[in-house]
Design a protein around this motif. Structure first.
Motif, PDB file in Angstrom:
ATOM      1  N   LYS A  93       0.843  -1.196   0.000  1.00  0.00           N
ATOM      2  CA  LYS A  93       0.000   0.000   0.000  1.00  0.00           C
ATOM      3  C   LYS A  93       0.883   1.252   0.000  1.00  0.00           C
ATOM      4  O   LYS A  93       0.871   2.052   0.939  1.00  0.00           O
ATOM      5  CB  LYS A  93      -0.955  -0.029   1.201  1.00  0.00           C
ATOM      6  N   HIS A  94       1.689   1.360  -1.036  1.00  0.00           N
ATOM      7  CA  HIS A  94       2.555   2.533  -1.187  1.00  0.00           C
ATOM      8  C   HIS A  94       2.607   2.885  -2.672  1.00  0.00           C
ATOM      9  O   HIS A  94       2.994   2.049  -3.496  1.00  0.00           O
ATOM     10  CB  HIS A  94       3.982   2.229  -0.684  1.00  0.00           C
ATOM     11  N   ILE A  95       2.212   4.118  -2.977  1.00  0.00           N
ATOM     12  CA  ILE A  95       2.270   4.567  -4.376  1.00  0.00           C
ATOM     13  C   ILE A  95       3.160   5.805  -4.445  1.00  0.00           C
ATOM     14  O   ILE A  95       2.898   6.808  -3.773  1.00  0.00           O
ATOM     15  CB  ILE A  95       0.861   4.857  -4.926  1.00  0.00           C
ATOM     16  N   HIS A  96       4.244   5.662  -5.222  1.00  0.00           N
ATOM     17  CA  HIS A  96       5.131   6.810  -5.434  1.00  0.00           C
ATOM     18  C   HIS A  96       4.641   7.505  -6.698  1.00  0.00           C
ATOM     19  O   HIS A  96       4.676   6.916  -7.787  1.00  0.00           O
ATOM     20  CB  HIS A  96       6.580   6.348  -5.589  1.00  0.00           C
ATOM     21  N   LEU A  97       4.161   8.748  -6.537  1.00  0.00           N
ATOM     22  CA  LEU A  97       3.469   9.458  -7.629  1.00  0.00           C
ATOM     23  C   LEU A  97       4.113  10.833  -7.825  1.00  0.00           C
ATOM     24  O   LEU A  97       3.671  11.837  -7.261  1.00  0.00           O
ATOM     25  CB  LEU A  97       1.989   9.595  -7.262  1.00  0.00           C
ATOM     26  N   PRO A  98       5.199  10.879  -8.634  1.00  0.00           N
ATOM     27  CA  PRO A  98       5.926  12.152  -8.800  1.00  0.00           C
ATOM     28  C   PRO A  98       5.024  13.285  -9.293  1.00  0.00           C
ATOM     29  O   PRO A  98       4.349  13.132 -10.300  1.00  0.00           O
ATOM     30  CB  PRO A  98       7.001  11.802  -9.835  1.00  0.00           C
ATOM     31  N   LEU A  99       5.013  14.379  -8.589  1.00  0.00           N
ATOM     32  CA  LEU A  99       4.251  15.585  -8.953  1.00  0.00           C
ATOM     33  C   LEU A  99       5.142  16.505  -9.784  1.00  0.00           C
ATOM     34  O   LEU A  99       4.737  16.997 -10.834  1.00  0.00           O
ATOM     35  CB  LEU A  99       3.814  16.332  -7.678  1.00  0.00           C
ATOM     36  N   GLN A 100       6.340  16.728  -9.337  1.00  0.00           N
ATOM     37  CA  GLN A 100       7.358  17.620  -9.912  1.00  0.00           C
ATOM     38  C   GLN A 100       7.010  19.093  -9.681  1.00  0.00           C
ATOM     39  O   GLN A 100       7.824  19.854  -9.195  1.00  0.00           O
ATOM     40  CB  GLN A 100       7.641  17.318 -11.378  1.00  0.00           C
ATOM     41  N   SER A 101       5.777  19.524 -10.082  1.00  0.00           N
ATOM     42  CA  SER A 101       5.341  20.888  -9.775  1.00  0.00           C
ATOM     43  C   SER A 101       3.829  20.907  -9.620  1.00  0.00           C
ATOM     44  O   SER A 101       3.145  20.069 -10.202  1.00  0.00           O
ATOM     45  CB  SER A 101       5.725  21.841 -10.914  1.00  0.00           C
ATOM     46  N   GLY A 102       3.308  21.863  -8.820  1.00  0.00           N
ATOM     47  CA  GLY A 102       1.857  21.968  -8.644  1.00  0.00           C
ATOM     48  C   GLY A 102       1.263  23.022  -9.562  1.00  0.00           C
ATOM     49  O   GLY A 102       0.048  23.198  -9.634  1.00  0.00           O
ATOM     50  N   ASP A 125      -5.289   3.455   3.834  1.00  0.00           N
ATOM     51  CA  ASP A 125      -4.032   3.144   4.531  1.00  0.00           C
ATOM     52  C   ASP A 125      -2.808   3.315   3.646  1.00  0.00           C
ATOM     53  O   ASP A 125      -1.680   3.159   4.093  1.00  0.00           O
ATOM     54  CB  ASP A 125      -4.060   1.691   5.044  1.00  0.00           C
ATOM     55  N   ALA A 126      -3.023   3.668   2.379  1.00  0.00           N
ATOM     56  CA  ALA A 126      -1.874   3.763   1.460  1.00  0.00           C
ATOM     57  C   ALA A 126      -1.022   4.979   1.780  1.00  0.00           C
ATOM     58  O   ALA A 126      -1.534   6.028   2.184  1.00  0.00           O
ATOM     59  CB  ALA A 126      -2.365   3.848   0.019  1.00  0.00           C
ATOM     60  N   SER A 127       0.302   4.813   1.577  1.00  0.00           N
ATOM     61  CA  SER A 127       1.191   5.964   1.624  1.00  0.00           C
ATOM     62  C   SER A 127       1.323   6.511   0.220  1.00  0.00           C
ATOM     63  O   SER A 127       1.459   5.733  -0.730  1.00  0.00           O
ATOM     64  CB  SER A 127       2.585   5.540   2.086  1.00  0.00           C
ATOM     65  N   ILE A 128       1.270   7.825   0.100  1.00  0.00           N
ATOM     66  CA  ILE A 128       1.548   8.457  -1.189  1.00  0.00           C
ATOM     67  C   ILE A 128       2.812   9.299  -1.002  1.00  0.00           C
ATOM     68  O   ILE A 128       2.870  10.166  -0.139  1.00  0.00           O
ATOM     69  CB  ILE A 128       0.395   9.354  -1.678  1.00  0.00           C
ATOM     70  N   THR A 129       3.829   8.984  -1.797  1.00  0.00           N
ATOM     71  CA  THR A 129       5.060   9.778  -1.755  1.00  0.00           C
ATOM     72  C   THR A 129       5.271  10.404  -3.128  1.00  0.00           C
ATOM     73  O   THR A 129       4.604  10.011  -4.098  1.00  0.00           O
ATOM     74  CB  THR A 129       6.266   8.894  -1.392  1.00  0.00           C
ATOM     75  N   THR A 130       6.171  11.374  -3.205  1.00  0.00           N
ATOM     76  CA  THR A 130       6.317  12.065  -4.478  1.00  0.00           C
ATOM     77  C   THR A 130       7.715  12.630  -4.686  1.00  0.00           C
ATOM     78  O   THR A 130       8.561  12.532  -3.788  1.00  0.00           O
ATOM     79  CB  THR A 130       5.280  13.216  -4.561  1.00  0.00           C
ATOM     80  N   ASP A 131       7.946  13.169  -5.901  1.00  0.00           N
ATOM     81  CA  ASP A 131       9.174  13.907  -6.236  1.00  0.00           C
ATOM     82  C   ASP A 131       8.749  15.320  -6.611  1.00  0.00           C
ATOM     83  O   ASP A 131       7.750  15.495  -7.323  1.00  0.00           O
ATOM     84  CB  ASP A 131       9.889  13.289  -7.450  1.00  0.00           C
ATOM     85  N   ILE A 132       9.504  16.312  -6.157  1.00  0.00           N
ATOM     86  CA  ILE A 132       9.188  17.715  -6.474  1.00  0.00           C
ATOM     87  C   ILE A 132      10.474  18.423  -6.910  1.00  0.00           C
ATOM     88  O   ILE A 132      11.516  18.261  -6.267  1.00  0.00           O
ATOM     89  CB  ILE A 132       8.579  18.435  -5.256  1.00  0.00           C
ATOM     90  N   ILE A 133      10.380  19.135  -8.021  1.00  0.00           N
ATOM     91  CA  ILE A 133      11.516  19.928  -8.509  1.00  0.00           C
ATOM     92  C   ILE A 133      11.230  21.405  -8.246  1.00  0.00           C
ATOM     93  O   ILE A 133      10.156  21.900  -8.585  1.00  0.00           O
ATOM     94  CB  ILE A 133      11.738  19.704 -10.018  1.00  0.00           C
ATOM     95  N   ILE A 134      12.190  22.099  -7.650  1.00  0.00           N
ATOM     96  CA  ILE A 134      12.065  23.536  -7.408  1.00  0.00           C
ATOM     97  C   ILE A 134      13.074  24.270  -8.283  1.00  0.00           C
ATOM     98  O   ILE A 134      14.204  23.818  -8.434  1.00  0.00           O
ATOM     99  CB  ILE A 134      12.347  23.858  -5.922  1.00  0.00           C
ATOM    100  N   GLY A 135      12.623  25.383  -8.898  1.00  0.00           N
ATOM    101  CA  GLY A 135      13.567  26.185  -9.676  1.00  0.00           C
ATOM    102  C   GLY A 135      13.587  25.863 -11.164  1.00  0.00           C
ATOM    103  O   GLY A 135      14.542  26.207 -11.862  1.00  0.00           O
ATOM    104  N   PHE A 136      12.530  25.184 -11.647  1.00  0.00           N
ATOM    105  CA  PHE A 136      12.445  24.921 -13.090  1.00  0.00           C
ATOM    106  C   PHE A 136      12.381  26.253 -13.818  1.00  0.00           C
ATOM    107  O   PHE A 136      11.761  27.205 -13.328  1.00  0.00           O
ATOM    108  CB  PHE A 136      11.198  24.093 -13.403  1.00  0.00           C
ATOM    109  N   PRO A 137      13.022  26.362 -14.996  1.00  0.00           N
ATOM    110  CA  PRO A 137      13.028  27.656 -15.707  1.00  0.00           C
ATOM    111  C   PRO A 137      11.632  28.279 -15.809  1.00  0.00           C
ATOM    112  O   PRO A 137      10.665  27.608 -16.132  1.00  0.00           O
ATOM    113  CB  PRO A 137      13.567  27.285 -17.091  1.00  0.00           C
TER     114      PRO A 137
END
Ligand code: SF4
Length: 463
Positions: A283-292, A322-334
């Motif tokens: 019950k873990h989904i890694h769901l990269p957002l990168q930017s909102g 009960d799932a964990s949601i984790t992500t990747d976020i990039i700051i400073g994209f052009p």
């Protein structure tokens, strides 16, 4: 260079390593140094498997008789770290002239890197890329038979090599590649240029590998791909990722199934359903957002906007509480402004991630984003990065603590490195728990009472 089968090359390498052993009066040593992602970690298990079959004894030290760096190039600091280590390794070779140094992995797919190594690190003996790892036994023979730098980097793969020797890091869990490469071309990302086009392994090969792993005592598999949700595209008889999961679920002995990495544009309702109804899929989904910010997501070529991402995350939260949601976020994209970062923070507040990997944008030569105007000044990126990190940590602590007092099943992974009276286990939702126990529990499932949440991990006791 003549072409031999993997088996023949390993046999020839064995002879050469034993000759070297006679010269040295001891068993020659080898070290595999890994940078980057789980795909690289899995490739390094294959490099290690081949070196062991050739007769080397595996060590950690970079002063070994044979050293291979499996490199990453996702951010510039990864490249700088490799150059730093190479410099040190060159020093060891001065003292130990028969030493051999090799480089492989994503960084070697960049022509400018090869030129730099040819010019400034002439002591390197072997360079190959991401598409021809299965040729490593052949290169090993050539390197042991002759002096001089061997370079063999391919633009694209010619096949998916099955059944290479593997030396797994863990006896009870293993990564399993289900596909290679990526077709998404996110504008900041170097991966499609260094790992090539998407190609999926045949389902029967993946199932055969999981069955073999189960017969060797593996209870948990991590299915690996740059975008697992597009698994199967391009196969003669395509099956979808959820269908593949259902096939792997049937394998006796495999108790847990993890997967990485998902792409929000391809994550289907069917997958959410399959994860929800499964006893084995974690019950873990890694769901990269990168930017909102939808403006930035468009410039990143992520093929979803803020609303679509939020709807997907909301659905996962509702369907699998009960799932964990984790992500990747990039700051400073052009082109990113503080208002765009406000959008990212708004998504963090709405999704309340269990954890997030946050990065400052790193310009990668050859990617569209590297040529974009409005590159964000480093100091500005750091200011925004700190804002985002504070939000992430606030919600991660809140989310992690929601399991306090519950009894949950943990897979014991190791003895706690700081306190040998404790062992470290991992829950299905990827949260870590430390509790009293000894090494006899490693690889076993135990029910643990989660007594106290310590931010991102728990202290507990076996029930
Ligand atoms: S999906 Fe995008 S970020 Fe991920 S590997 Fe592919 S191009 Fe890179």
């Amino acid at each position: 260079m003549n072409s031999y089968s993997v088996t023949d090359s390993i046999q020839r390498a064995k002879e050469l390593v034993s000759e070297l052993g006679n010269t040295l009066g001891r068993v020659p040593t080898a070290a595999v140094i890994t940078f980057g992602c789980q795909m690289n970690a899995r490739d390094s298990e294959k490099l290690t498997g081949i070196l062991i079959q050739a007769g080397f004894s595996i060590v950690e030290e970079e002063s070994a008789d044979f050293v291979i760096y499996n490199t990453c190039t996702v951010r510039d600091n990864a490249n700088q770290r490799v150059y730093g280590r190479l410099g040190v390794c060159g020093g060891f070779k001065k003292k130990n002239p028969h030493m051999k140094i090799a480089l492989c992995g994503c960084m070697m797919q960049e022509p400018s890197v090869i030129e730099k190594i040819k010019k400034s690190y002439r002591f390197v003996d072997l360079i190959f890329g991401t598409h021809n790892l299965y040729k490593f036994p052949e290169y090993l023979v050539s390197v042991l038979e002759q002096d001089g730098m061997i370079i063999d980097v391919w633009d694209k793969p010619d096949q998916i090599e099955e059944d290479l020797p593997v030396a797994r890091k863990y006896s009870f869990k293993s990564g399993v590649n289900i596909m290679f490469g990526c077709n998404n071309f996110c504008t900041y990302c170097i991966v499609p240029y260094v790992r090539g086009r998407e190609r999926s392994r045949e389902p029967k090969e993946i199932i055969r590998e999981c069955e073999r792993l189960a017969s060797e005592g593996v209870v948990e598999v991590m299915l690996l791909g740059q975008n697992v949700n597009s698994y199967g595209r391009g196969l003669e008889n395509p099956i979808s990722f959820p269908e593949l999961l259902k096939e792997i679920e049937k394998i006796e002995g495999i108790k847990r199934i993890r997967f990485m990495t998902s792409h929000p544009k391809d994550l289907s309702d069917e997958l959410i359903e399959v994860v929800k109804n499964s006893d084995k899929i974690c019950k873990h989904i890694h769901l990269p957002l990168q930017s909102g910010s939808s403006k930035i997501l468009k410039a990143m070529n992520r093929c979803y906007d803020k609303e679509k991402y939020l709807a997907l995350a909301k659905k996962i939260r509702e369907e699998i509480p009960d799932a964990s949601i984790t992500t990747d976020i990039i700051i400073g994209f052009p082109g990113e402004t503080p208002e765009d970062v406000d959008e990212t923070i708004d998504v963090i507040r709405q999704v309340e991630y269990d954890n997030a990997f946050t990065f400052i944008y790193s310009k990668r030569t050859g990617t569209p984003a590297a040529a974009m105007e409005n590159q964000v000044p480093e100091e500005e990126s750091h200011v925004q990065f700190d804002r985002v990190l504070a939000e992430v940590q606030k919600y991660a602590k809140k989310q992690s603590s929601r399991f306090e007092g519950r009894v949950m099943e943990a897979l014991v992974e190791e003895v706690n490195e700081n306190d040998p009276s404790l062992v470290t286990g991992r829950l299905s939702n990827n949260i870590i728990v430390h509790f009293p126990g000894d090494e006899s529990l490693i690889g076993k499932f135990v029910n643990v009472k989660l007594n106290e949440c310590k931010g991102f991990y728990y202290l507990g006791e076996i029930q």
